[in-house]
Design a protein around this motif. Structure first.
Motif, PDB file in Angstrom:
ATOM      1  N   ALA A  72      21.783   5.812 -74.014  1.00  0.00           N
ATOM      2  CA  ALA A  72      20.281   6.183 -74.789  1.00  0.00           C
ATOM      3  C   ALA A  72      19.559   5.475 -75.795  1.00  0.00           C
ATOM      4  CB  ALA A  72      20.523   7.758 -74.814  1.00  0.00           C
ATOM      5  N   LEU A  73      20.420   5.017 -76.806  1.00  0.00           N
ATOM      6  CA  LEU A  73      19.578   4.071 -77.836  1.00  0.00           C
ATOM      7  C   LEU A  73      18.286   2.792 -76.880  1.00  0.00           C
ATOM      8  CD1 LEU A  73      21.001   5.022 -80.881  1.00  0.00           C
ATOM      9  CD2 LEU A  73      18.886   5.729 -80.561  1.00  0.00           C
ATOM     10  N   LEU A  74      19.828   2.491 -76.332  1.00  0.00           N
ATOM     11  CA  LEU A  74      19.411   1.252 -75.142  1.00  0.00           C
ATOM     12  C   LEU A  74      18.200   1.200 -74.792  1.00  0.00           C
ATOM     13  CD1 LEU A  74      19.825  -1.975 -75.195  1.00  0.00           C
ATOM     14  CD2 LEU A  74      21.604  -1.015 -73.813  1.00  0.00           C
ATOM     15  N   LEU A  75      18.240   2.402 -73.601  1.00  0.00           N
ATOM     16  CA  LEU A  75      17.993   2.404 -72.217  1.00  0.00           C
ATOM     17  C   LEU A  75      16.396   3.012 -72.789  1.00  0.00           C
ATOM     18  CD1 LEU A  75      20.085   4.386 -69.782  1.00  0.00           C
ATOM     19  CD2 LEU A  75      19.232   1.975 -69.992  1.00  0.00           C
ATOM     20  N   TYR A  76      16.466   3.553 -74.342  1.00  0.00           N
ATOM     21  CA  TYR A  76      15.118   4.351 -75.100  1.00  0.00           C
ATOM     22  C   TYR A  76      13.870   3.040 -75.273  1.00  0.00           C
ATOM     23  CZ  TYR A  76      11.932   7.055 -78.068  1.00  0.00           C
ATOM     24  OH  TYR A  76      10.936   7.221 -79.047  1.00  0.00           O
ATOM     25  N   LEU A  77      14.393   2.293 -75.956  1.00  0.00           N
ATOM     26  CA  LEU A  77      13.692   1.003 -75.899  1.00  0.00           C
ATOM     27  C   LEU A  77      13.426   0.185 -74.677  1.00  0.00           C
ATOM     28  CD1 LEU A  77      16.016   0.152 -79.066  1.00  0.00           C
ATOM     29  CD2 LEU A  77      13.596   0.776 -79.499  1.00  0.00           C
ATOM     30  N   VAL A  78      14.394  -0.009 -74.163  1.00  0.00           N
ATOM     31  CA  VAL A  78      13.869  -0.809 -73.123  1.00  0.00           C
ATOM     32  C   VAL A  78      13.456  -0.238 -72.382  1.00  0.00           C
ATOM     33  CG1 VAL A  78      15.862  -2.398 -73.674  1.00  0.00           C
ATOM     34  CG2 VAL A  78      16.060  -0.747 -71.441  1.00  0.00           C
ATOM     35  N   ARG A  79      13.378   0.856 -71.275  1.00  0.00           N
ATOM     36  CA  ARG A  79      12.443   1.218 -71.070  1.00  0.00           C
ATOM     37  C   ARG A  79      10.799   1.987 -71.041  1.00  0.00           C
ATOM     38  NH1 ARG A  79      12.415  -1.272 -67.633  1.00  0.00           N
ATOM     39  NH2 ARG A  79      10.936  -0.007 -66.519  1.00  0.00           N
ATOM     40  N   GLY A  80      10.830   1.670 -72.789  1.00  0.00           N
ATOM     41  CA  GLY A  80       9.446   2.288 -73.187  1.00  0.00           C
ATOM     42  C   GLY A  80       8.935   3.984 -73.241  1.00  0.00           C
ATOM     43  N   ILE A  81      10.451   4.267 -73.465  1.00  0.00           N
ATOM     44  CA  ILE A  81       9.842   5.903 -73.681  1.00  0.00           C
ATOM     45  C   ILE A  81       9.425   6.521 -74.899  1.00  0.00           C
ATOM     46  CG2 ILE A  81      11.711   7.904 -73.308  1.00  0.00           C
ATOM     47  CD1 ILE A  81      12.200   6.598 -70.308  1.00  0.00           C
ATOM     48  N   GLY A  82       9.879   6.428 -75.714  1.00  0.00           N
ATOM     49  CA  GLY A  82       8.588   6.215 -77.129  1.00  0.00           C
ATOM     50  C   GLY A  82       7.408   6.057 -76.598  1.00  0.00           C
ATOM     51  N   THR A  83       7.779   4.490 -76.534  1.00  0.00           N
ATOM     52  CA  THR A  83       5.497   4.265 -75.814  1.00  0.00           C
ATOM     53  C   THR A  83       4.918   5.467 -75.301  1.00  0.00           C
ATOM     54  OG1 THR A  83       6.343   2.318 -76.888  1.00  0.00           O
ATOM     55  CG2 THR A  83       3.766   2.527 -75.892  1.00  0.00           C
ATOM     56  N   TYR A  84       5.742   5.346 -74.190  1.00  0.00           N
ATOM     57  CA  TYR A  84       5.254   6.272 -73.038  1.00  0.00           C
ATOM     58  C   TYR A  84       4.848   7.367 -73.119  1.00  0.00           C
ATOM     59  CZ  TYR A  84       6.464   1.906 -69.791  1.00  0.00           C
ATOM     60  OH  TYR A  84       6.353   0.559 -69.220  1.00  0.00           O
ATOM     61  N   GLU A  85       5.614   7.430 -74.095  1.00  0.00           N
ATOM     62  CA  GLU A  85       5.661   9.447 -74.208  1.00  0.00           C
ATOM     63  C   GLU A  85       4.172   9.142 -75.671  1.00  0.00           C
ATOM     64  OE1 GLU A  85       8.318  13.200 -75.493  1.00  0.00           O
ATOM     65  OE2 GLU A  85       8.415  11.066 -76.796  1.00  0.00           O
ATOM     66  N   ARG A  86       3.918   8.197 -76.025  1.00  0.00           N
ATOM     67  CA  ARG A  86       3.475   8.425 -77.338  1.00  0.00           C
ATOM     68  C   ARG A  86       2.072   8.602 -76.922  1.00  0.00           C
ATOM     69  NH1 ARG A  86       6.769   6.266 -80.514  1.00  0.00           N
ATOM     70  NH2 ARG A  86       5.977   4.168 -80.035  1.00  0.00           N
ATOM     71  N   GLN A  87       1.756   7.825 -75.915  1.00  0.00           N
ATOM     72  CA  GLN A  87       0.035   7.172 -75.145  1.00  0.00           C
ATOM     73  C   GLN A  87      -0.042   8.198 -74.227  1.00  0.00           C
ATOM     74  OE1 GLN A  87       0.617   3.643 -73.658  1.00  0.00           O
ATOM     75  NE2 GLN A  87       1.336   4.101 -71.555  1.00  0.00           N
ATOM     76  N   LEU A  88       0.548   9.105 -73.133  1.00  0.00           N
ATOM     77  CA  LEU A  88       0.692   9.828 -72.703  1.00  0.00           C
ATOM     78  C   LEU A  88       0.165  11.083 -73.448  1.00  0.00           C
ATOM     79  CD1 LEU A  88       2.867   9.838 -69.888  1.00  0.00           C
ATOM     80  CD2 LEU A  88       0.698   9.308 -69.841  1.00  0.00           C
TER      81      LEU A  88
END
Length: 341
Positions: free
Chosen positions: A112-128
């Motif tokens: 989950a940590l790996l996918l969070y990073l390599v799929r940009g989940i945190g970045t997308y969530e913040r910018q949206l």
């Protein structure tokens, strides 16, 4: 039938309903939610028959010296670096852990940590969240990449390392591992590759994931030298023990751009110091680090089912020893011949 007194000095919750559902009236619990052993009255240490300890408190030699009646200590979890097992052996006290809980949760958490990073989940969530219209963009997440075909390097291939390796295979990654303590041939049953040195793993892996206990030999196992040996642009994951990683060195490697990203469920100091440069930069979402770090609060083990398992299993271990003289999952076998001096 005797009633034994069990001390839980650093309980996660005040209630002990799960433990009592297993022990019935055979165990009498003294429950505290402390981090400092001095906050627990000396009388509790001196009169307890057994201890079930979580990971928030350290049982050092001076505390163990107070255990006049204690017959066993059970770590309510897997890692036992917070218990001085040598001091326990000197007192003739066996220490046990609970290795058969939480394996799937921890393995899931690593991916989950790996996918969070390599799929940009945190970045997308913040910018949206900041702007649902202008932030509706796929571009701009710093670590997004294809992981199919990437090399996943596991340091340690015990229960959790094996479970993580299987999941990495499921994402079509090539898995290599380094573990000098696992017998030869283990890799054949999994269809993965064993390497002879940690240095070879660092040089080849796109993702390095840690699955080793914390000991004097493994403390700061990943420091500046090891990070420099890793491929430029690699990702580091640690869901094992915080003391395995020098986070000062991780900060430097991220800042220089040598390390692309890091996912950490555990830290050398827990809770972390808010003023540590890595924590501070991450909290401030500084541009250079944004989207490159994933932190979770030593939670990889946690699920309702896993939480119940570890409380049930640790209580069963206490009962088996106190009432049937059956010792399970002992981690300091020298206790039977107490160390003198």
């Amino acid at each position: 039938m005797p009633v034994y007194r069990v001390l839980i000095p650093d309980a996660h919750l005040d209630d002990q309903e799960i433990e009592k559902s297993v022990s019935g009236d055979r165990l009498d619990y003294a429950v505290y939610r402390e981090r400092d052993p001095s906050a627990v009255p000396d009388e509790e240490w001196r009169t307890c028959d057994a201890i079930q300890i979580w990971h928030k408190m350290k049982l050092t030699a001076d505390v163990i010296a107070k255990l006049d009646r204690c017959k066993m200590i059970v770590r309510v979890g897997v890692g036992y670096d917070n218990v001085d097992t040598v001091a326990c052996a000197r007192k003739g006290i066996p220490v046990c852990n609970v290795p058969n809980y939480g394996t799937t949760e921890v393995a899931d958490h690593a991916l989950a940590l790996l996918l969070y990073l390599v799929r940009g989940i945190g970045t997308y969530e913040r910018q949206l969240r900041a702007d649902p219209v202008k932030g509706f963009l796929a571009e701009g997440a710093p670590v997004v990449r294809r992981i199919r075909g990437a090399t996943f390097g596991a340091i340690g291939l015990g229960r959790i390392g094996t479970a993580v390796a299987r999941r990495a295979q499921g994402f079509d990654m090539k898995v290599i591992y380094y573990d000098p303590y696992v017998s030869e041939g283990h890799e054949l049953g999994l269809g993965i590759e064993r390497v002879k040195t940690a240095e070879e793993l660092y040089a080849r892996a796109d993702i390095v994931s840690l699955h080793t206990p914390l000991s004097p030999e493994t403390r700061n196992y990943i420091a500046a030298r090891q990070l420099a040996q890793m491929k430029k642009g690699s990702i580091l994951l640690n869901i094992a023990r915080g003391g395995l990683v020098d986070i000062d060195a991780v900060y430097d490697a991220l800042k220089s751009g040598h390390l692309d990203a890091v996912g950490l469920d555990v830290l050398p100091v827990e809770p972390p110091r808010p003023d540590h440069p890595l924590i501070s930069a991450w909290r401030g979402n500084e541009p250079w680090i944004a989207g490159r770090v994933a932190f979770t609060p030593h939670a990889a083990f946690f699920s309702e089912a896993g939480y119940i398992d570890t409380r049930v299993f640790s209580t069963e271990i206490v009962l088996d020893f106190l009432f049937h003289n059956h010792l399970r999952n002992n981690v300091n076998p020298g206790w039977r011949t107490p160390i003198l001096g």
